[in-house]
Design a protein around this motif. Structure first.
Motif: not given
Length: 83
Positions: A25-27, A40-55, A60-66
């Motif tokens: 969620d984008n809050d 946590k997962y970067t420290e475990k050697s995973y590559r990570t990305d964080v995605f937020l819905p646009p303002e 993402f459900n609210q964004w998808n509906v709109e």
């Protein structure tokens, strides 16, 4: 903090996984959980990305509906933000 036991189980069962993409969620609590999980997962050697819905969308459900409504009206679709 968001419980990540299911993710831990999935990763244990799929050792070939190298990358995790978090879409929360984008809050305040969502961004805090995403940052904590990413660390946590970067420290475990995973590559990570964080995605937020646009303002101004909270999740993402609210964004998808709109966006579905906008697509039906012929408007252009926005992209998620990577942080």
């Amino acid at each position: 903090m968001l419980a990540d036991a299911p993710l831990e189980t999935f990763l244990a069962e799929h050792p070939e996984m190298e990358k995790i993409q978090f879409c929360l969620d984008n809050d305040g609590p969502g961004r805090k959980a995403a940052a904590s999980l990413q660390q946590k997962y970067t420290e475990k050697s995973y590559r990570t990305d964080v995605f937020l819905p646009p303002e101004p969308y909270k999740d993402f459900n609210q964004w998808n509906v709109e966006m579905r409504k906008a697509k039906e009206q012929g408007e252009i679709r926005e992209n998620a933000r990577v942080i």
